[in-house]
Design an enzyme around this catalytic site. Sequence first.
Site, PDB file in Angstrom:
ATOM      1  N   HIS A 160       0.839  -1.208   0.000  1.00 49.08           N
ATOM      2  CA  HIS A 160       0.000   0.000   0.000  1.00 49.08           C
ATOM      3  C   HIS A 160       0.872   1.255   0.000  1.00 49.08           C
ATOM      4  CE1 HIS A 160      -3.566   2.450   1.341  1.00 49.08           C
ATOM      5  NE2 HIS A 160      -2.602   3.190   1.862  1.00 49.08           N
ATOM      6  N   GLU A 161       1.872   1.285   0.884  1.00 50.99           N
ATOM      7  CA  GLU A 161       2.728   2.469   0.975  1.00 50.99           C
ATOM      8  C   GLU A 161       3.674   2.575  -0.217  1.00 50.99           C
ATOM      9  OE1 GLU A 161       1.933   4.642   3.061  1.00 50.99           O
ATOM     10  OE2 GLU A 161       0.555   3.348   4.171  1.00 50.99           O
ATOM     11  N   HIS A 164       2.063   4.408  -3.019  1.00 49.80           N
ATOM     12  CA  HIS A 164       2.143   5.856  -2.783  1.00 49.80           C
ATOM     13  C   HIS A 164       3.507   6.383  -3.218  1.00 49.80           C
ATOM     14  CE1 HIS A 164      -1.566   6.666  -0.695  1.00 49.80           C
ATOM     15  NE2 HIS A 164      -1.313   5.872   0.326  1.00 49.80           N
ATOM     16  N   ASP A 171      -4.915   7.371  -1.619  1.00 50.16           N
ATOM     17  CA  ASP A 171      -5.841   6.491  -0.906  1.00 50.16           C
ATOM     18  C   ASP A 171      -7.222   6.503  -1.548  1.00 50.16           C
ATOM     19  OD1 ASP A 171      -4.086   5.569   1.088  1.00 50.16           O
ATOM     20  OD2 ASP A 171      -4.328   7.435   2.213  1.00 50.16           O
TER      21      ASP A 171
END
Length: 926
Positions: A160-161, A164, A171
Site C-alpha cells: 500500500h505504501e 504511494h 488512498d
Amino acid sequence: QRQVMEVIRSLIFLLSFQLLHVAKGSMVRLNENGYEDLVVAINPHVPEDPNIILNMMNMIKNASNYLFEITKHRFFFKSVKIIIPKTWKKNTTYSRLKTESYDKADVIIADHYMKHVDDPYTLQYRGCKEKGRYIHFTPNFLLNDNLTKVYGEKGRVFVHEWAHLRWGVFDEYSNDMPFYVSRNSKKASVEATSCPAGVTGRPIFVEYNGDKYESRPCRYDGQLYEKECVFIPYIQQNFSHSVMWMQNIPSIEFCDKNTHNSEAPNMQNKICNYKSTWEVIMESDDFRNSAVVNASAPPSETTFTLLQTQDRAVALVLDVSVSMSESDHIRHLHSAAADFLLRIIEIGSWAGIVTFDSDASEKAPLQQITNDAARQKLVLCLPTVARGKTNICAGIRKGLKLIADKMTTTYGSEIVLLTDGEDRRMAACLDLVKQSGAKIHTIALGPDAAKELEEFSKLTGGLMLSATDGATPSKLSRIFGVITSGSGDIYEQSIQLENKELVVQRSGWMNATVPVDRTVGNDTFFSISWSQSQPFFFLRDPKGKEYRSSDFAINNSNRKTARLSISGTAEVGDWQFCIKNVHATQGISITVTSRPASSDVPPVRTAVHMSRANRAFNPVVVYAEVSQGFLPVLGATVIATIETDGAAAVTLELLDNGAGADTIKDDGIYSRYFTTLQGTGRYSVKVHAHGKNITTRLGSRQNRALYLPGYKENGKIHINAPRPKFTDKEVQAKLGSFSRISTSSLVVNTREDSAPVYPPCKITDLHARIENNTIVLSWTAPGGDFDNGKADCYIIKSSENLLDLRNHFDRATSVNCSNLIPKEAGREESFKIKTDNFVIEIDTIIYFAIRAVDHTKLISEVSNIAQVTWFIPPKASVPLNDSNNDSTNITVSIAALCVAVICTIVISTLYVLQKQKGRLDIETMQ
C-alpha cells in the site's frame, strides 16, 4: 503561421527545459522487473532491537510476493539495504555506507512524536504519478503483532505504501467522507467510500468507554449517516478489492479501468482526475520499461545488505583561483566557511580543508571536532588570498586523499566543493568520484561557475547548491547552513533561525526581532556582517540584557563579521537586534543559528524543495515542509524569496490550502508555482517560515494505511480498539513564536529568451451546497499564471451527466457568471445560482465544474466536480437488514416515503450516469 511558430517555440522550450533540484533522491532502480537498492534506515534514537531488522526483512519478503501477484507478475523487490545507526553496537557483518544515508532513505523507521501513534504513512509532496519522499514505520508497528488486527498483514501494508511512494497514487478510502450518495443504481443510494463500489459490510456507530464499547446501527442525519459512523467490512467479499482502499482484507488488487469507483469521494479521484490506480501505474516509467514475467512467483528472493553509519567526515574543497578575488568572493568564502566550521558541522564529526587553483593544497588534515578549540583551529586554516587558474579535479583528488589518509577509505565521506569559475577538464575525474563512495555537495558561487558542476552531485547524491552575489556573506552562509549531517539525528543538527541582508543608508537603522522558541536554544549564535565599515549595534535578550559590540568576537582574518555565542541555553522569547549604520550606505546582514534545547522535544524544522510538476507546461513548484518531529505544523506563514544573478528577487507566499500548487490541505507542506523564470541560470531559493503561538497547531500525516475499526467474520462483528487521537492539548503546538530559514537551488536550461506564459491553474476545491433554495458554489481563486496574480474571468458549466461534464465541458449547460470578477489567487470565491428553473424530481443530481481564463485567453484545466443532490431520505435510525447473510450490501436505497430534503456532497465521481432529457435554462444571481 504565427500560431505555428508559437507552438514550435513552446515545444522547444519544453524539450530543452531541465531542472536540477535539492530534493530527496531515491537510489532505487528497476532491473529486469526487480527493484534494486531500496534503502531502509533506522533512526539513531530507536533503541537497539535485532527483531526490528528481522521483522522488516520478513515484511519486505512478503511484500515482494504480494506485489508480484497484484501487479500481474510484473514487479518484485530484488535487493534492499538496511542502514543501522552508529548508536547500535558495531558488528563485523555490517558494511560501511557509501553514498546511502538516512535522509535519502526510501523507508525510515522512527518513533512518532506522539505516543501510541503507529500509522504507517508515505510523505507525498507532489501530485498524481509523482514519487513520494519516504515511507515511515514506527518500531512498534514492526514489533507488535497485535497491530495486524487493525492494519492488516504487514507485507500488504508495505505494498500500500510502496504504491504511494513509487507511483504517486493516493488512498481510495476517506476518513472525512466514509459514505456518499451514489447513482450507480437506478435510485440514489448511500454507499461506503471504497474501490470497487458495492463492497459488503455494515455502518456502525461505536461508543467506547475505557476498554469496553457498545455498538449500534448508524442513524441518518438527513443526508448521510451521522458523524463518527464507521464502515465495518465483511472479511469475505464477493470480489477482489483495492489495496489502496483497505489492505486489511484478503483478496486484494489494484482497481483498474473496469473496477474503479470514480464516484467515491477519495483522494485518488480528486488528485488523479478520476483515474484508477492501475491506470496511473500503467503510465509510469516502471511499467513502460518492464514486461510480464512468465512465472507464478518472483524470479528471485529479496536479498538484504546491512550497512552501519560511521562518524561524519567532511573535506572542504575550496576554489582560491584568481576569479575568487572578484566580487569579494574570497572574503565571503572565508566568512561562510567559518560559520560552517563554528556552528554548522556537528560535534564529533571530522573535517579538513583543501584549496585549489592550478594545483591543490592541503590546508588542514582531517581532524575530529571535539570542542570549540578544534573548531577555531580549523578556521585559522581557511584561505584569504586568491590567485592562479582553476583545476577542480586537482581539488577533488586532494580532498579524497585527505579523507583516505585518516579513515583508510572514502566510503560514506563528504566533499563540499565550492567554485566560482569554469574548468573544461572536470570530466577527467568523474570515474574517480563514482568509485570513491563519497558524496559531493557542490556550491556554485556567482554567475560564472562551471555549468557542469552539478554533475558531481548528481553522480553521488549530494546537494546541488548555488549562491548569488551579495554585499555580505549572508547568502553563502545560508547555503553552507543546509549541509548538515544526513544521519537522522536532528537533535545534533544546527537550525537557521534568521538570515537577513539589507542595504542601509547612512544613519539608517536595521532592526530585527528573532524569536527563540522552546524547542531550540542550545549552541545559539548571532552574527552580523557589513560590506564597508562596522556599524553601531547591540543585541537585547527577552529579559532585557544587552550585548554590545564589544561582546562580539571579530576574526583578524575577516574584520567585517562579528559573532556572539550565547552560553548555556538561550532565553525563550524575542531577541532584538538593533543596528545603526553610522557610515556611508552599505550592505548589512544578520544570521542566527541554534540547536535543539532538549532531546525530549523535537525541534520545529523547515525544509525546502523544488521540482518540475508532472502536468501541462511543466511548471516549477516550490515546496516547504514545516514540521515538529514527524507531525506537520499548520498555520505558519511561509515566504519564499527566489534569486538569480542579474534579476530582481521574486517573493512568494507559500500556502497549505489544498489549492493551486498545493496538493493536500493542512499537511504541513506549503506550496506555490514559480512562474517568473528569467531564462537559463541558477536560482537560489530562501524560505522563511514563522508562526505565533495562537496560530500554529500540529496536524496528522495524510496518505496512511487504513486503520480498520472492525470487521465481520462468520456472522460475528469484531470491534477493534479506537485509533489513538490527539487531544486539543497535544495538537496545540505551544511553541511560542518561532522562525526558521531553509534554502535550496535549481538550475534551468532553456533556449527561450523570455519567460514562458502560463494559464490559470486547475481549481481543485470546488464545493456546492444549498442555502435557501439557492445553489452556492465556492472555491479558491486561481491566478492568471497558475496560482499567481488573478484570472480574467470564469466559465461555469452544469450537467446532469457526470461523464459529459468531464469529457465534454464545452458542450455542457452554461451558467451566466459574466458579473463575477475573479479575485487575487488564494482568496475564497463564492457564487450563487437560483434553482427556480431547475426541473426538480426525486433523485435529481446536478453537477458543476469551472474553468478560469486569463487575459491572454489561456484556459485552465476543468476543475474537480461538485454536485448538489435532491433526494427523499429514509427514516432516521433505519438499520441495514442484517441477517446472517454476509453478502448483504451496505447500499441503502433511498425510499420515497418521507419529506424531501436537499443534500449536497462534494464528490470525486465521473463515471456513467444516465442523462435526464431536456436542457436547463439556468438563472444566476450574485
